[in-house]
Design a protein around this motif. Structure first.
Motif, PDB file in Angstrom:
ATOM      1  N   MET A  69      64.689   7.129  41.159  1.00  0.00           N
ATOM      2  CA  MET A  69      65.034   8.497  40.802  1.00  0.00           C
ATOM      3  C   MET A  69      66.547   8.686  40.807  1.00  0.00           C
ATOM      4  O   MET A  69      67.256   8.108  41.640  1.00  0.00           O
ATOM      5  N   SER A  70      67.036   9.499  39.890  1.00  0.00           N
ATOM      6  CA  SER A  70      68.458   9.806  39.825  1.00  0.00           C
ATOM      7  C   SER A  70      68.953  10.417  41.133  1.00  0.00           C
ATOM      8  O   SER A  70      68.254  11.221  41.769  1.00  0.00           O
ATOM      9  N   THR A  71      70.159  10.033  41.538  1.00  0.00           N
ATOM     10  CA  THR A  71      70.751  10.583  42.759  1.00  0.00           C
ATOM     11  C   THR A  71      70.927  12.086  42.653  1.00  0.00           C
ATOM     12  O   THR A  71      70.675  12.836  43.606  1.00  0.00           O
ATOM     13  N   PHE A  72      71.362  12.555  41.480  1.00  0.00           N
ATOM     14  CA  PHE A  72      71.557  13.998  41.318  1.00  0.00           C
ATOM     15  C   PHE A  72      70.233  14.754  41.404  1.00  0.00           C
ATOM     16  O   PHE A  72      70.154  15.811  42.047  1.00  0.00           O
ATOM     17  N   ILE A  73      69.180  14.219  40.783  1.00  0.00           N
ATOM     18  CA  ILE A  73      67.882  14.888  40.834  1.00  0.00           C
ATOM     19  C   ILE A  73      67.342  14.896  42.255  1.00  0.00           C
ATOM     20  O   ILE A  73      66.746  15.885  42.712  1.00  0.00           O
ATOM     21  N   SER A  74      67.565  13.823  42.975  1.00  0.00           N
ATOM     22  CA  SER A  74      67.156  13.777  44.379  1.00  0.00           C
ATOM     23  C   SER A  74      67.884  14.845  45.199  1.00  0.00           C
ATOM     24  O   SER A  74      67.283  15.530  46.042  1.00  0.00           O
ATOM     25  N   LEU A  75      69.165  15.002  44.958  1.00  0.00           N
ATOM     26  CA  LEU A  75      69.942  16.048  45.630  1.00  0.00           C
ATOM     27  C   LEU A  75      69.425  17.432  45.262  1.00  0.00           C
ATOM     28  O   LEU A  75      69.283  18.314  46.125  1.00  0.00           O
ATOM     29  N   PRO A  83      77.323   9.947  35.829  1.00  0.00           N
ATOM     30  CA  PRO A  83      76.356   8.857  36.042  1.00  0.00           C
ATOM     31  C   PRO A  83      76.204   8.525  37.517  1.00  0.00           C
ATOM     32  O   PRO A  83      77.130   8.722  38.317  1.00  0.00           O
ATOM     33  N   ASP A  84      75.038   8.010  37.881  1.00  0.00           N
ATOM     34  CA  ASP A  84      74.752   7.680  39.280  1.00  0.00           C
ATOM     35  C   ASP A  84      75.743   6.683  39.867  1.00  0.00           C
ATOM     36  O   ASP A  84      76.058   6.739  41.061  1.00  0.00           O
ATOM     37  N   ARG A  85      76.243   5.777  39.043  1.00  0.00           N
ATOM     38  CA  ARG A  85      77.146   4.752  39.569  1.00  0.00           C
ATOM     39  C   ARG A  85      78.450   5.335  40.107  1.00  0.00           C
ATOM     40  O   ARG A  85      79.142   4.682  40.893  1.00  0.00           O
TER      41      ARG A  85
END
Length: 350
Positions: A1-7, A241-243
Motif C-alpha cells: 500500500m502507498s505510504t500516503f494512503i496508509s497515512l 512518490p513513495d520513494r
C-alpha cells in the motif's frame, strides 16, 4: 500500500475534523477514492487461464488521477503519444507563473481560475507567434500546481518547437534556436490579460495589491525529449512518490525534494495532518484537463503533423517516430504456465 494512503487511513478522522472548512468536493472525492483503492471493499476483477484453468481475483484500482497507486499506464501512454509528435528541431520551454497573491483563487475557485489561466495563456502565445507572420505554431501546455517543496504554486509549462508551418504554401519555416519570444514583453502581456480576464469574471475577485512585475521564463531546452520526460513525472502519479517519503512517525513525516537552485536533495519535516493537507490541496476539479495541445500538435491535426515530419525528413537524416498503438487491452501472465490469462469479468462484492 502507498505510504500516503496508509497515512491518510490512519489520520483520516483527525484530518477531516481539523481541515473540514478547507476541504472542497474534489478533495473529498480524492480521499474516498484513495481509501478504497485496491481494497477488499472494492469490486474484484477475475482472470482465468485457458491453458491450465488457473484463476485469480484482484481488487480493482480506484483509477483516480491523484492516487499514487494508479495511472502508471496513463503516464507511459501520454509520453508515447508526445514522443510520436516530436520534430527534428530545437525546442523551447516557456514557464508562465502567477504571484502568490492569486493562489487563494487557485485553492478555492480552482475550476474557474484554471480555465482562465489556460485561455489567456494560449491566446497570448498565439498572438506573439502571429507577429512573426510565418505560419502556425504548435505547443503543448501543462499545468503544474506545486513547487519542489510541494507548496501550492500554480504555473504553466509550455513546450514549443522552434518553427512555424504555412498550411497554405505547405512550407516549414525554421525557427531560431537562440530566440523564441521576448520574455519581458510576454510577461507584461500575460499579466495584463490575466488580470483583465479575472476582473470580467462573475465570481473571481482580485486581491487589492499585486506586484507590477511578473516572471515568465523562456529558454532553449534542446530537442524536447528530456522536457517531455520531466513533465510526465508529475502528471498522473500523484504529487509525491513513495520513494521520496523517508520517514513516518506518529508526530512527523519526513520527505525529500530536490532544490531547484543547487540541484541538491533537501529535507522537509511536517506534522502528519499538515503533510496530508499539503498533498490534497493539489486535487483538481473532476474532468479538468491539465495537459492540452494546440496548433499543429492538437489531436485532430495528425495529417498536418505527419506532413511536417515528412518535410523535415527530406532535409535531415532524421527518421520519423514509429506510430505505435496506444493502450491495448489489459494483460496478465499466468503464474503457473506463463500463458496470457483471459479477463473473466467483474465480481461485485456484497
Amino acid at each position: 500500500m502507498s505510504t500516503f494512503i496508509s497515512l491518510l487511513r490512519q489520520h483520516q478522522q483527525a484530518f477531516e475534523q481539523q481541515y473540514d472548512n478547507k476541504l472542497n468536493h474534489d478533495m473529498r472525492s480524492a480521499i474516498h477514492a484513495m481509501l478504497s483503492c485496491q481494497t477488499q471493499q472494492q469490486q474484484q476483477v477475475k482472470w482465468r487461464c485457458t491453458e491450465c484453468e488457473h484463476s485469480e481475483q484482484h481488487p480493482i484500482s480506484c483509477g483516480h488521477r491523484h492516487c499514487p497507486q494508479c495511472q502508471h499506464q496513463t503516464t507511459s501512454d501520454w509520453l508515447m503519444r508526445q514522443q510520436q509528435k516530436l520534430l527534428p528541431t530545437h525546442y523551447f520551454m516557456v514557464t508562465l507563473t502567477i504571484p502568490y497573491q492569486l493562489r487563494a483563487l487557485a485553492r478555492y475557485q480552482s475550476k474557474a481560475f484554471y480555465k482562465i489561466l489556460f485561455g489567456v495563456a494560449q491566446s497570448t502565445l498565439k498572438d506573439f507567434a502571429k507577429r512573426q507572420n510565418k505560419g502556425e505554431m504548435g505547443f503543448t501546455m501543462v499545468l503544474h500546481t506545486h513547487n519542489r517543496k510541494r507548496d501550492l504554486h500554480p504555473h504553466l509549462h509550455v513546450i514549443i518547437p522552434a518553427g512555424r508551418y504555412d498550411n497554405v504554401k505547405q512550407v516549414w519555416h525554421k525557427g531560431d534556436k537562440h530566440y523564441l519570444f521576448n520574455e519581458f514583453a510576454l510577461a507584461k502581456v500575460w499579466r495584463a490579460r490575466l488580470l483583465d480576464a479575472i476582473n470580467h469574471h462573475d465570481t473571481l475577485v482580485l486581491p487589492q495589491q499585486l506586484p507590477r512585475k511578473w516572471i515568465v521564463d523562456c529558454r532553449h531546452i534542446g530537442y524536447g525529449e528530456h522536457a517531455l520526460q520531466y513533465l510526465s513525472r508529475y502528471l498522473y502519479r500523484g504529487v509525491l512518490p513513495d520513494r521520496d517519503i523517508l520517514k513516518v512517525t506518529s508526530n512527523s513525516v519526513t520527505f525529500r525534494y530536490r532544490d531547484g537552485q543547487t540541484n541538491q536533495w533537501k529535507i522537509r519535516v511536517l506534522p502528519p495532518l499538515q503533510f496530508i493537507w499539503l498533498i490534497l490541496q493539489h486535487a483538481l476539479p473532476k474532468g479538468f484537463q491539465r495537459v492540452r495541445d494546440y496548433g499543429f500538435l492538437r489531436g485532430n491535426a495528425k495529417t498536418v503533423r505527419l506532413r511536417i515530419q515528412q518535410l523535415l525528413m527530406t532535409v535531415t537524416k532524421w527518421i520519423a517516430p514509429i506510430q505505435e498503438p496506444i493502450r491495448g487491452k489489459a494483460k496478465r501472465r499466468c503464474p503457473c504456465c506463463q500463458h496470457d490469462m483471459q479477463y473473466a469479468g467483474i465480481i461485485r462484492l456484497s
